[in-house]
Design a protein around this motif. Structure first.
Motif, PDB file in Angstrom:
ATOM      1  N   LYS A  33       0.810  -1.219   0.000  1.00  0.00           N
ATOM      2  CA  LYS A  33       0.000   0.000   0.000  1.00  0.00           C
ATOM      3  C   LYS A  33       0.847   1.274   0.000  1.00  0.00           C
ATOM      4  N   SER A  34       1.975   1.237   0.735  1.00  0.00           N
ATOM      5  CA  SER A  34       2.821   2.443   0.799  1.00  0.00           C
ATOM      6  C   SER A  34       3.362   2.817  -0.574  1.00  0.00           C
ATOM      7  N   ALA A  35       3.877   1.812  -1.290  1.00  0.00           N
ATOM      8  CA  ALA A  35       4.431   2.069  -2.621  1.00  0.00           C
ATOM      9  C   ALA A  35       3.342   2.597  -3.551  1.00  0.00           C
ATOM     10  N   ALA A  36       2.141   2.057  -3.403  1.00  0.00           N
ATOM     11  CA  ALA A  36       1.032   2.501  -4.254  1.00  0.00           C
ATOM     12  C   ALA A  36       0.678   3.962  -3.947  1.00  0.00           C
ATOM     13  N   LEU A  37       0.642   4.301  -2.666  1.00  0.00           N
ATOM     14  CA  LEU A  37       0.367   5.693  -2.293  1.00  0.00           C
ATOM     15  C   LEU A  37       1.462   6.607  -2.830  1.00  0.00           C
ATOM     16  N   ASN A  38       2.710   6.150  -2.682  1.00  0.00           N
ATOM     17  CA  ASN A  38       3.843   6.956  -3.110  1.00  0.00           C
ATOM     18  C   ASN A  38       3.754   7.293  -4.604  1.00  0.00           C
ATOM     19  N   GLU A  39       3.360   6.314  -5.391  1.00  0.00           N
ATOM     20  CA  GLU A  39       3.199   6.509  -6.832  1.00  0.00           C
ATOM     21  C   GLU A  39       2.103   7.541  -7.107  1.00  0.00           C
ATOM     22  N   GLY A  40       0.992   7.389  -6.382  1.00  0.00           N
ATOM     23  CA  GLY A  40      -0.112   8.342  -6.544  1.00  0.00           C
ATOM     24  C   GLY A  40       0.304   9.750  -6.149  1.00  0.00           C
ATOM     25  N   PHE A  41       1.081   9.867  -5.066  1.00  0.00           N
ATOM     26  CA  PHE A  41       1.540  11.182  -4.592  1.00  0.00           C
ATOM     27  C   PHE A  41       2.385  11.874  -5.655  1.00  0.00           C
ATOM     28  N   LYS A  42       3.225  11.089  -6.360  1.00  0.00           N
ATOM     29  CA  LYS A  42       4.095  11.684  -7.375  1.00  0.00           C
ATOM     30  C   LYS A  42       3.274  12.302  -8.504  1.00  0.00           C
ATOM     31  N   LEU A  43       2.147  11.658  -8.816  1.00  0.00           N
ATOM     32  CA  LEU A  43       1.339  12.117  -9.961  1.00  0.00           C
ATOM     33  C   LEU A  43       0.337  13.206  -9.585  1.00  0.00           C
ATOM     34  N   ALA A  44      -0.008  13.307  -8.298  1.00  0.00           N
ATOM     35  CA  ALA A  44      -1.143  14.143  -7.889  1.00  0.00           C
ATOM     36  C   ALA A  44      -0.951  15.613  -8.227  1.00  0.00           C
ATOM     37  N   LYS A  45      -1.946  16.196  -8.907  1.00  0.00           N
ATOM     38  CA  LYS A  45      -1.866  17.602  -9.299  1.00  0.00           C
ATOM     39  C   LYS A  45      -2.781  18.495  -8.479  1.00  0.00           C
ATOM     40  N   GLY A  46      -3.697  17.914  -7.724  1.00  0.00           N
ATOM     41  CA  GLY A  46      -4.681  18.700  -6.978  1.00  0.00           C
ATOM     42  C   GLY A  46      -4.050  19.518  -5.860  1.00  0.00           C
ATOM     43  N   GLU A  47      -4.693  20.628  -5.551  1.00  0.00           N
ATOM     44  CA  GLU A  47      -4.244  21.486  -4.462  1.00  0.00           C
ATOM     45  C   GLU A  47      -4.354  20.726  -3.130  1.00  0.00           C
TER      46      GLU A  47
END
Ligand code: UDP
Ligand code: MG
Length: 185
Positions: free
Chosen positions: A72-86
Motif C-alpha cells: 500500500k505504501s508504494a502505491a500511495l507513493n506513486e499516486g503522490f508523485k502524480l497528484a496535481k490537486g491542491e
C-alpha cells in the motif's frame, strides 16, 4: 485543480465502479475540479480491466498498474508523485471510507489551514479480535512514541496539502506513519 483522490488497491474489482460513481457525484455536486488516481498494486482479479473501463467513461479517472504487489505504501507513493490537486485525499478502495467526507476534509486543509487531516473508522467492520485489538495497541504505541495524538493512524482516509505529499517518500509499511514523516520533514 482542486482535488486529487489517490486510491491504492489490490483485488478490489467489485467496489471500484461504485467508488468512482460516488466520488464523481460528490465532486460534481460541489463543483470541484478533480482527478481520481487508482493505483493497482498487482491485482490478480479484474481490477485493471475495470479501471480501464472506468477511464474510458470518465477520463478524470487515471490508472497506474504495478506488475506485482509492492504494498500500500508504494502505491500511495506513486499516486503522490502524480497528484496535481491542491488538496490530495487518500482513500481505501473497499468502500470503508466515505467520499461524502471530501468537502469537509478539503475545507480543513484550505480554510482551517491544516497540513494533514486524518479520518478514522467510527465502526469497524472487520473481525474484532484479529484486527481491533492489534489496532488499538498500535495506535496507543504510535501516539506514545510520536507525541501525535491521532485516533486512528491506520485509517486510509486522509487529506494533505499538495506540497506535503511532494516532500515525503513512503515505502514498506510506512503508510501507517505518514503523519510522523510529515512532521519530521
Ligand atoms: N492495498 C494495497 N496493497 C496491498 C494491500 C492493500 O493497495 O498490498 C489496498 C487495499 O486494496 C485497500 C487499502 O489498501 O484499498 C487498505 O487495505 P485493507 O482494506 O486490507 O486495510 P485495512 O482496512 O485492514 O486497514
Ligand atoms: Mg479495509
Amino acid at each position: 485543480m482542486d482535488i486529487s483522490v489517490v486510491i491504492p488497491l489490490i483485488d478490489e474489482a467489485e467496489s471500484l465502479p461504485e467508488l468512482e460513481a460516488w466520488i464523481r457525484n460528490v465532486m460534481e455536486q460541489n463543483f470541484f475540479t478533480y482527478e481520481i488516481i487508482m493505483v493497482d498494486d498487482g491485482s490478480s482479479d479484474n481490477s485493471w480491466k475495470v479501471i480501464q473501463e472506468l477511464h474510458s467513461k470518465n477520463p478524470l479517472l487515471k490508472g497506474v498498474k504495478f506488475q506485482r504487489n509492492y504494498g500500500k505504501s508504494a502505491a500511495l507513493n506513486e499516486g503522490f508523485k502524480l497528484a496535481k490537486g491542491e488538496v490530495v485525499i487518500t482513500m481505501d478502495a473497499d468502500l470503508q471510507d466515505s467520499p461524502d467526507e471530501i468537502p469537509e476534509l478539503r475545507k480543513m486543509i484550505l480554510v482551517d489551514g491544516f497540513d494533514i487531516v486524518s479520518g478514522w473508522k467510527k465502526k469497524r467492520y472487520d473481525n474484532k479480535i484479529s484486527k481491533n485489538i492489534p489496532s488499538k495497541l498500535f495506535n496507543a504505541a504510535t501516539r506514545k512514541v510520536s507525541g501525535i495524538y491521532l485516533h486512528d493512524f491506520n485509517c486510509g482516509l486522509k487529506a494533505y496539502k499538495n506540497k506535503v505529499v511532494k516532500c515525503i517518500e513512503v515505502y514498506g509499511e510506512m503508510h501507517r506513519y505518514i503523519p510522523l514523516l510529515a512532521k519530521w520533514s
